[in-house]
Scaffold this motif. Structure first.
Motif: not given
Length: 507
Positions: A289-290, A293, A380-381, A384, A387, A426, A429
Motif C-alpha cells: 500500500g505504501y 501511495h 510503514l503499515r 499507513q 494516515i 508522511e 513514511r
C-alpha cells in the motif's frame, strides 16, 4: 461479438425490403456491432455515416430491427421525426411499422423511445447496485481483467512480476518516466529505458487470445487477434493509478462523481466504509500500500503535470545530481557536458567515468551489507493505517458539517489538526521508504554486476545515497582530466548504517 445476432437482424430487414420491392444497395447497410445506442458519448461510425448519407439524399427509407436499434436518444429520434415530416422519410421496423408521418406513429415512437430509455436507466441502476455490493464485499469486479490478475481475482505470476517492477521503478525518486516504462515492456533498449522490465505482449493481444480460447471451447469461430506492438504510456499510467494492485476495493458512482480530474480518478475510486476506512479486496495485493501511495504522489507532482516534454526521467548520470563547487547549485546537462551558468562547463564523459569508478570501488567493499537501508515494514503499515484514520476523521467532520452538527470553524480546526498529523506521518513514511529501491543493487549477490547492468536512474540513486559530488572549473590549457577538480564526499547515515571512509580517498 459472434455476429450471429447481426445476421438474424439483417435477414429480417432484407425480407421486408423484398416484400416491399425496395432496392437495397451494397453500401446501404449500416452496422455498428456491439456499439451501444444508449450512451450518447459513444461513437457510432455507421450511424453517423447513415445520417450523412440521408442528408446527401442517398436513400428515402430506413429498415431496422427495432426502433431502439436505431436510437435510444430522444433527441436523435426527434431529428428522424423532423425528417419524416419535412422530407417524407419512411421508417419500418421488423417487429412492427413505426409510421413517423402520422400523429399516432410519432406518439408511438416517442412512447417506445421513452420506455426503452427508462428500461436502460433501471438496468443501469440495478447493475450499479450489484457492482457496489460486490465492491463492499471486497469481491473482484467483473469486466476486463487488469494485467496481473485473472477474472476471478487470482494472481498471474509472470504478469504480477512485471507489475511489481513497474511500481518499484516509478517509486524511485527521479526514476524512469512512464514512456520509458512502456518502452521497457515493449522490449526496447536505451540508456534511459529500464533493463529489469520483462518484455510482454500488448495486453489487448493477450486478452483477445484468451477470448478466442473460450470461443473455441464453445465451438465458435475465433475473432481477429490484434498485432503485437509497443505498449502505450496511457496503459502504463492506468496500471500505476489502479488501486486494485494495492488490495483496495474500487467502485465509481459515475452519476455522482464530482472529481473530473482524470489524473486523480483512480484514487477517488477507492471504496470506503461508513467510518471512512478503505475497503480491502478479497484478492492478494501485488504491491504494498505504501508503494502505491508513493507512486500516486509522484504522479500528482505538479512538475510532472506541467511537463510539456513528456519525459521525467534523467538521461544523464549527473544532471541535477552533481553540485557546482562554487555556488552549491545542481549542474545541468549541456550538449556533451555539465554546466553551471557563469561558473563552469565540464566534460560529461570524463566526470561520469571518474564518479563511476569511485562508486564501483565502494560497492566492492566487504562492509557493503552494513550500508543496506532496512525499511521497517511493520512501521510503514502502521503509518499507513494512521494516515487513513486521520483522513477518516476529516471525512466524518465534513459529514457532520453538512448535517449542520458542527460549525465551519470547527471543521476548519479539525482539518488543520488532522492534516498536520498526516504531514508528520508522511515525512516519516518517506524516510523509511526512501532507500528500499537500493536493495536491488546493495542486496544483490554481485553488487558490481548488478550496478553495471542497471539503468541510469538506479545508478543515480546509488551515487546519491553514498556520495555528494561537487564539480570545480577545470584548469585552462590542460587537456588531461584533473581528478582534483571533482570532489566526491561520502555521506554518513546513522539511521541505516554508517558509511565509513573510502579505501581510496577521493580528491
Amino acid at each position: 461479438m459472434d455476429g450471429l445476432a447481426i445476421d438474424r437482424q439483417r435477414e429480417a430487414c432484407e425480407k421486408i425490403a423484398g416484400n416491399r420491392g425496395w432496392k437495397v444497395d451494397e453500401d446501404s447497410y449500416y452496422v455498428d456491432q456491439s456499439k451501444s445506442a444508449t450512451d450518447k458519448t459513444k461513437k457510432r461510425p455507421a450511424y453517423d455515416r447513415m445520417v450523412a448519407d440521408f442528408k446527401a439524399d442517398r436513400f428515402d427509407a430506413i429498415i431496422c430491427w427495432d426502433l431502439d436499434r436505431l436510437t435510444r436518444q430522444p433527441r436523435q429520434l426527434e431529428d428522424w421525426i423532423d425528417a419524416a415530416e419535412d422530407r417524407g422519410l419512411q421508417l419500418v421496423t421488423a417487429n412492427g411499422e413505426a409510421d413517423l408521418a402520422t400523429d399516432g406513429g410519432r406518439m408511438y415512437a416517442r412512447i417506445k423511445a421513452a420506455v426503452a430509455r427508462g428500461e436502460v436507466d433501471r438496468k443501469s441502476a440495478r447493475q450499479s447496485a450489484a457492482q457496489n455490493q460486490r465492491a463492499r464485499q471486497g469481491r473482484a469486479p467483473k469486466g476486463v481483467r487488469p494485467l496481473g490478475y485473472a477474472t476471478n481475482g487470482d494472481v498471474i505470476p509472470n504478469e504480477a512480476k512485471a507489475v511489481r517492477e513497474i511500481f518499484r521503478l516509478f517509486a524511485i525518486q527521479n526514476g524512469p518516466s512512464i514512456a520509458a516504462l512502456a518502452a521497457g515492456l515493449s522490449g526496447k533498449t536505451g540508456d534511459h529505458i529500464p533493463k529489469s522490465l520483462p518484455h510482454l505482449p500488448k495486453h489487448t493481444r493477450t486478452l483477445m487470445m484468451e477470448r478466442n480460447e473460450r470461443r473455441q471451447i464453445e465451438g465458435l469461430d475465433p475473432r481477429p487477434v490484434p498485432d503485437d506492438g509497443p505498449w502505450g504510456s496511457s496503459t502504463v499510467l492506468g496500471i500505476l493509478r489502479n488501486p486494485r494492485y494495492a488490495g483496495y476495493s474500487v467502485y465509481t458512482d459515475k452519476k455522482n462523481r464530482i472529481n473530473k480530474n482524470k489524473r486523480r480518478t483512480w484514487f477517488s475510486q477507492v471504496l470506503r466504509d461508513d467510518s471512512g476506512q478503505p475497503v480491502m479486496g478479497q484478492w492478494d495485493a501485488i504491491v504494498e500500500g505504501y508503494t502505491w501511495h508513493v507512486v500516486q504522489e509522484r504522479l500528482d507532482d505538479q512538475s510532472r503535470v506541467t511537463n510539456r516534454t513528456g519525459s521525467t526521467a534523467r538521461k544523464h548520470l549527473g544532471s541535477s545530481l552533481y553540485l557546482c563547487g562554487i555556488c552549491d547549485e545542481p549542474v545541468r546537462a549541456h550538449t556533451r557536458g555539465y554546466r553551471c551558468a557563469g561558473h563552469l562547463i565540464r566534460s560529461r564523459s570524463q566526470v561520469d567515468g571518474f564518479v563511476l569508478r569511485i562508486a564501483r570501488e565502494r560497492l566492492s567493499r566487504l562492509d557493503l551489507l552494513d550500508a543496506v537501508p532496512l525499511a521497517d515494514e511493520p512501521r510503514l503499515r502502521d503509518i499507513q493505517l494512521r494516515i487513513l484514520e486521520h483522513q477518516g476523521r476529516i471525512k466524518r467532520a465534513q459529514h457532520d458539517y453538512d448535517a449542520e452538527i458542527i460549525e465551519g470553524m470547527d471543521l476548519k480546526r479539525i482539518r488543520a489538526r488532522e492534516n498536520a498529523a498526516i504531514a508528520d506521518l508522511e515525512v516519516e513514511r518517506l524516510r523509511l521508504v526512501g532507500g528500499s529501491d537500493l536493495k536491488v543493487i546493495l542486496g544483490a549477490e554481485d553488487p558490481l554486476v548488478a550496478f553495471d547492468g542497471a539503468d541510469v536512474a538506479i545508478k543515480r540513486r546509488i551515487i546519491d545515497y553514498f556520495f555528494t559530488v561537487s564539480l570545480f572549473p577545470h584548469p585552462r590549457g590542460r587537456k588531461a582530466f584533473d581528478p582534483s577538480t571533482v570532489k566526491v564526499e561520502p555521506k554518513r547515515r546513522s539511521s541505516t548504517g554508517t558509511i565509513g571512509p573510502l579505501t581510496q580517498r577521493a580528491p
